[in-house]
Design a protein around this motif. Sequence first.
Motif, PDB file in Angstrom:
ATOM      1  N   SER A   1      54.270  54.997  23.977  1.00  0.00           N
ATOM      2  CA  SER A   1      55.670  54.772  24.321  1.00  0.00           C
ATOM      3  C   SER A   1      55.931  54.881  25.814  1.00  0.00           C
ATOM      4  N   ASN A   2      55.352  55.877  26.496  1.00  0.00           N
ATOM      5  CA  ASN A   2      55.651  56.053  27.922  1.00  0.00           C
ATOM      6  C   ASN A   2      55.242  54.832  28.729  1.00  0.00           C
ATOM      7  N   GLU A   3      54.012  54.364  28.507  1.00  0.00           N
ATOM      8  CA  GLU A   3      53.536  53.189  29.251  1.00  0.00           C
ATOM      9  C   GLU A   3      54.311  51.939  28.854  1.00  0.00           C
ATOM     10  N   LEU A   4      54.616  51.797  27.557  1.00  0.00           N
ATOM     11  CA  LEU A   4      55.372  50.635  27.110  1.00  0.00           C
ATOM     12  C   LEU A   4      56.775  50.649  27.717  1.00  0.00           C
ATOM     13  N   ASN A   5      57.417  51.805  27.763  1.00  0.00           N
ATOM     14  CA  ASN A   5      58.757  51.893  28.347  1.00  0.00           C
ATOM     15  C   ASN A   5      58.748  51.489  29.811  1.00  0.00           C
ATOM     16  N   THR A   6      57.750  51.965  30.553  1.00  0.00           N
ATOM     17  CA  THR A   6      57.643  51.604  31.971  1.00  0.00           C
ATOM     18  C   THR A   6      57.391  50.119  32.130  1.00  0.00           C
ATOM     19  N   ALA A   7      56.541  49.578  31.262  1.00  0.00           N
ATOM     20  CA  ALA A   7      56.244  48.146  31.332  1.00  0.00           C
ATOM     21  C   ALA A   7      57.483  47.308  31.049  1.00  0.00           C
ATOM     22  N   LEU A   8      58.324  47.755  30.116  1.00  0.00           N
ATOM     23  CA  LEU A   8      59.527  46.993  29.770  1.00  0.00           C
ATOM     24  C   LEU A   8      60.593  47.099  30.855  1.00  0.00           C
ATOM     25  N   GLU A   9      60.756  48.281  31.435  1.00  0.00           N
ATOM     26  CA  GLU A   9      61.851  48.513  32.362  1.00  0.00           C
ATOM     27  C   GLU A   9      61.485  48.135  33.798  1.00  0.00           C
ATOM     28  N   LEU A  10      60.420  48.766  34.356  1.00  0.00           N
ATOM     29  CA  LEU A  10      60.034  48.501  35.748  1.00  0.00           C
ATOM     30  C   LEU A  10      59.199  47.238  35.873  1.00  0.00           C
ATOM     31  N   GLN A  11      58.537  46.871  34.802  1.00  0.00           N
ATOM     32  CA  GLN A  11      57.647  45.706  34.741  1.00  0.00           C
ATOM     33  C   GLN A  11      56.418  45.868  35.621  1.00  0.00           C
ATOM     34  N   TRP A  12      56.031  47.082  35.854  1.00  0.00           N
ATOM     35  CA  TRP A  12      54.718  47.402  36.407  1.00  0.00           C
ATOM     36  C   TRP A  12      54.380  48.826  36.014  1.00  0.00           C
ATOM     37  N   VAL A  13      53.093  49.100  35.860  1.00  0.00           N
ATOM     38  CA  VAL A  13      52.652  50.417  35.413  1.00  0.00           C
ATOM     39  C   VAL A  13      51.593  50.921  36.383  1.00  0.00           C
ATOM     40  N   PRO A  14      51.800  52.088  37.000  1.00  0.00           N
ATOM     41  CA  PRO A  14      50.782  52.640  37.912  1.00  0.00           C
ATOM     42  C   PRO A  14      49.574  53.134  37.129  1.00  0.00           C
ATOM     43  N   LEU A  15      48.408  53.009  37.726  1.00  0.00           N
ATOM     44  CA  LEU A  15      47.173  53.480  37.108  1.00  0.00           C
ATOM     45  C   LEU A  15      46.621  54.617  37.960  1.00  0.00           C
TER      46      LEU A  15
ATOM     47  N   VAL B   1      41.308  46.301  34.705  1.00  0.00           N
ATOM     48  CA  VAL B   1      41.254  45.230  33.712  1.00  0.00           C
ATOM     49  C   VAL B   1      42.648  45.098  33.100  1.00  0.00           C
ATOM     50  N   PRO B   2      43.349  43.983  33.327  1.00  0.00           N
ATOM     51  CA  PRO B   2      44.716  43.856  32.803  1.00  0.00           C
ATOM     52  C   PRO B   2      44.739  43.732  31.292  1.00  0.00           C
ATOM     53  N   GLY B   3      45.795  44.306  30.688  1.00  0.00           N
ATOM     54  CA  GLY B   3      45.989  44.177  29.255  1.00  0.00           C
ATOM     55  C   GLY B   3      46.839  42.963  28.927  1.00  0.00           C
ATOM     56  N   VAL B   4      47.280  42.883  27.683  1.00  0.00           N
ATOM     57  CA  VAL B   4      48.019  41.712  27.206  1.00  0.00           C
ATOM     58  C   VAL B   4      49.303  41.505  28.009  1.00  0.00           C
ATOM     59  N   LEU B   5      50.086  42.572  28.226  1.00  0.00           N
ATOM     60  CA  LEU B   5      51.364  42.420  28.917  1.00  0.00           C
ATOM     61  C   LEU B   5      51.179  42.001  30.371  1.00  0.00           C
TER      62      LEU B   5
ATOM     63  N   LYS C   1      47.870  49.360  40.227  1.00  0.00           N
ATOM     64  CA  LYS C   1      48.913  49.157  39.231  1.00  0.00           C
ATOM     65  C   LYS C   1      48.683  47.813  38.555  1.00  0.00           C
ATOM     66  N   VAL C   2      49.252  47.662  37.375  1.00  0.00           N
ATOM     67  CA  VAL C   2      49.242  46.368  36.699  1.00  0.00           C
ATOM     68  C   VAL C   2      50.686  45.894  36.578  1.00  0.00           C
ATOM     69  N   VAL C   3      50.896  44.635  36.860  1.00  0.00           N
ATOM     70  CA  VAL C   3      52.231  44.047  36.791  1.00  0.00           C
ATOM     71  C   VAL C   3      52.445  43.491  35.387  1.00  0.00           C
ATOM     72  N   THR C   4      53.564  43.873  34.783  1.00  0.00           N
ATOM     73  CA  THR C   4      53.860  43.457  33.406  1.00  0.00           C
ATOM     74  C   THR C   4      55.169  42.678  33.368  1.00  0.00           C
ATOM     75  N   LYS C   5      55.333  41.764  34.316  1.00  0.00           N
ATOM     76  CA  LYS C   5      56.569  40.993  34.399  1.00  0.00           C
ATOM     77  C   LYS C   5      56.537  39.878  33.364  1.00  0.00           C
ATOM     78  N   THR C   6      56.970  40.208  32.178  1.00  0.00           N
ATOM     79  CA  THR C   6      56.950  39.242  31.084  1.00  0.00           C
ATOM     80  C   THR C   6      57.988  39.624  30.035  1.00  0.00           C
TER      81      THR C   6
END
Length: 812
Positions: free
Chosen positions: A524-538, A495-499, A545-550
Amino acid sequence: MTTEGIPVWDIEEPDIDLGDLVLEDENDALVANRTREMKRSVHAWLCFHSGLFAEWGLTHDAVDESAILSSQRMQSEGHYRWDSAVETRRSAMHSLRTQLGDEITPSPIIFDAEGIALGYNLPGFSDIPEADLRVFNERFDGDAGCGYESWGDFCNYYRNLASYLVYDLSAVLNILEDLLPDYLPQIDQAWVERQQNRHYRQPSIQVVGVHCDRDRTVDQALSARELGRLVRVHGQITMLSPRKTQYITAAFHCSRCDDPEVQLVPQNRYDDDMLFPLPCSVQGHNGWNLLEPPESTTISIRRALLQSAQVNSSDSPAVLVEFQQELTDQITGGEEVILVGYVRSRPMNKTSKRDRNREVYLVVTGIESNSVQTDVEVLPEEREMVMEWANARSFRERLTELTRSFAPPIVGRDYVKHALILQQVGGSSLAQRSDIHVALFGDPGTGKTVMSNYSLSLSPASRYISGERATIPGMIGGQSTKSELFSSGDKKVIVPGVLASVGPGGIAVIDEAHFLDKGGKDLSNELNTALELQWVPLAFVDGGKVVTKTPVLIAANPKKGNNTKFDPLSNLTFAQQAGMKDSTMSRLDVPIVMIDNLLSEDEEEKRAIAALMNLNGDFREDNPDSEILNLRFMQCFFSIAREYSEVRMTPDIMRYMAKDQVKSRLGRSDGDSVSNRRMNSLGRLACAAAKLSFSNVVTKEHADFAIEIMSKTLMDVSPSAAEGGKTMQQSNRDEAIWNALNTFYAITDKSQFNMEDLVEGIRKHWNDVNEGDVPKRDSIVQAITGFLSTGKRHPQNGGLRKSGKTWGFDNE
């Protein structure tokens, strides 16, 4: 073409005149006459949109032209309430030649119920002789065409179709299925051959544009009184099934016969159970083989759960919705949507066929708003207006008006607005990351909320989350175990989140970010990954994984410390005052600290007047005296600017910007060098500036503007603080405390101290080695603790040591 004389839309079901229809049962007569009247309304729509009146000037081209004019009128009158619905609803007014295309598999036919009811696309008068109109059906083969008493009679039937679509869509769809094969050859003779192709499938039907009195909440849509009726529902997709194939007509042949005949069995569209033929005529032959298309007729479907977009309790109702054919490609889990569909019922499960208690669900006929997948749609006339405005202005002139119009109640803070303007368009797509991340660390009352909300309003694809209520699943994404939408089993789903739910052109706003570490949670760890890599493994889903390209906009108030404002001289870093991790700070492109400093008398007066003007309505878009560009213009401007995605820098520009980076690293008088990451951020800002010029090439003017913005950010003002460290003011203060501490130790006879001894000694000897006021006690205690943890040492005295509550130096 005029629409004078056409009555306004009456959404109630049309009156039915039994006429000369005579049946033994009065109810049968009512049903039969209603069907006849409904069929005449469907005929009217098909006659007009198929070009059957071309002899009198109503050609396909004329119908398409009237579609554009009537659509513009409907938009100006406010009938199109969502930007993303404009093109779909405009398409519904076009001729069938335009809607269907010329492929073997035709494009869907779209009906706009509100557009049909208003009838703006119909000429008020026609040159068709009434004698010809009464026998109009005799001109065509098959069941094409229908006779009408007059042009007014025809228009009434045409407009009445809107009510039939709302109240009896299933019957209208059955009529269309019967009539379309005879109308298609009237549009283009090529359809004769296409319909004979074994791979041909009739076009799907979509319905959009119901009147606002058909708007329903998710809970209201579940009501039994809505069964069989068309509704519009606003909600969020909380679970989405994979794409499935549904058989409409299933073809079978006997599994044991040598040359079996094909048996066609129409299926119940509203029941998941497959219907089979009667047993084979050969005794003992009991098995059937299901044949795939083209022998069978199938459609693609997906099912989802639709929940209220604003969930305020754990028992918020959810309705099952079903998407068919082309609509299955236009939906994504987690997004906020506005759907049009008709309400049906079905058995609760396979064991409850005879149960009179049934589940209500929605068969979607159209998607009016799909913000995640759609950027702001700019109409041709809007594009022309924006381009004319832009071409008449230089880069700086454009920037001045855009800045004034961006969150207009905020006067001043232009450098903040500039950063947020560039965030809207982003950097170059040629880079690994083009999104620009901005953080506003601001004192209360500095305009963070106003500017953040304005940024949100610039795209329907933007999303908001509050740090106070944020969780990893809500912000990034998570796992959900829910019942299968096609079976009784359960499965794990992402289920994707806001990002992960922000669409093209949108941004994600994390407000109240100072609460991200509240209550022991650490995002912070998940937020940092979302900001830098723009995807977060689950980890809980293999390979998931969820893509956070935003682009992300973070807004935070001061959280810690004695003051309610950010304090550059606090013993806490800016990151600590905002409750942010040092590692998160280093992921930001534009970190800005907005201190509520006193300005000059003129500037303070301007801000005060701006607040009063806002109360006076001077910033409203409908104010004729306002110099503010309205929100729709700003949306269109940024949408066009985003189209210039592949921005490049010439070698000369790269050298120019590189020299600024070298100067910032080596030439600072305070010795606080900027980070290497600054160069990447500066490049993104320069590319974004080029987009404001509607250009794919960065010029010196764009580079200078980017450097100008960067000079106002924490990254340039205090590079160490931008990485989560102390400002130079804080570092200098701590060094002064260290010098005072060692001066005190050098002249004292004691070798063991408690904390109060050290604080008092520093205060007593402060002016011996320093100038200015003595720091506050908390700052002194924090500095002493920091000296111990970092192992800071003095040439003669050595470093601090501690045993219990006793302090000393380790040279003893």
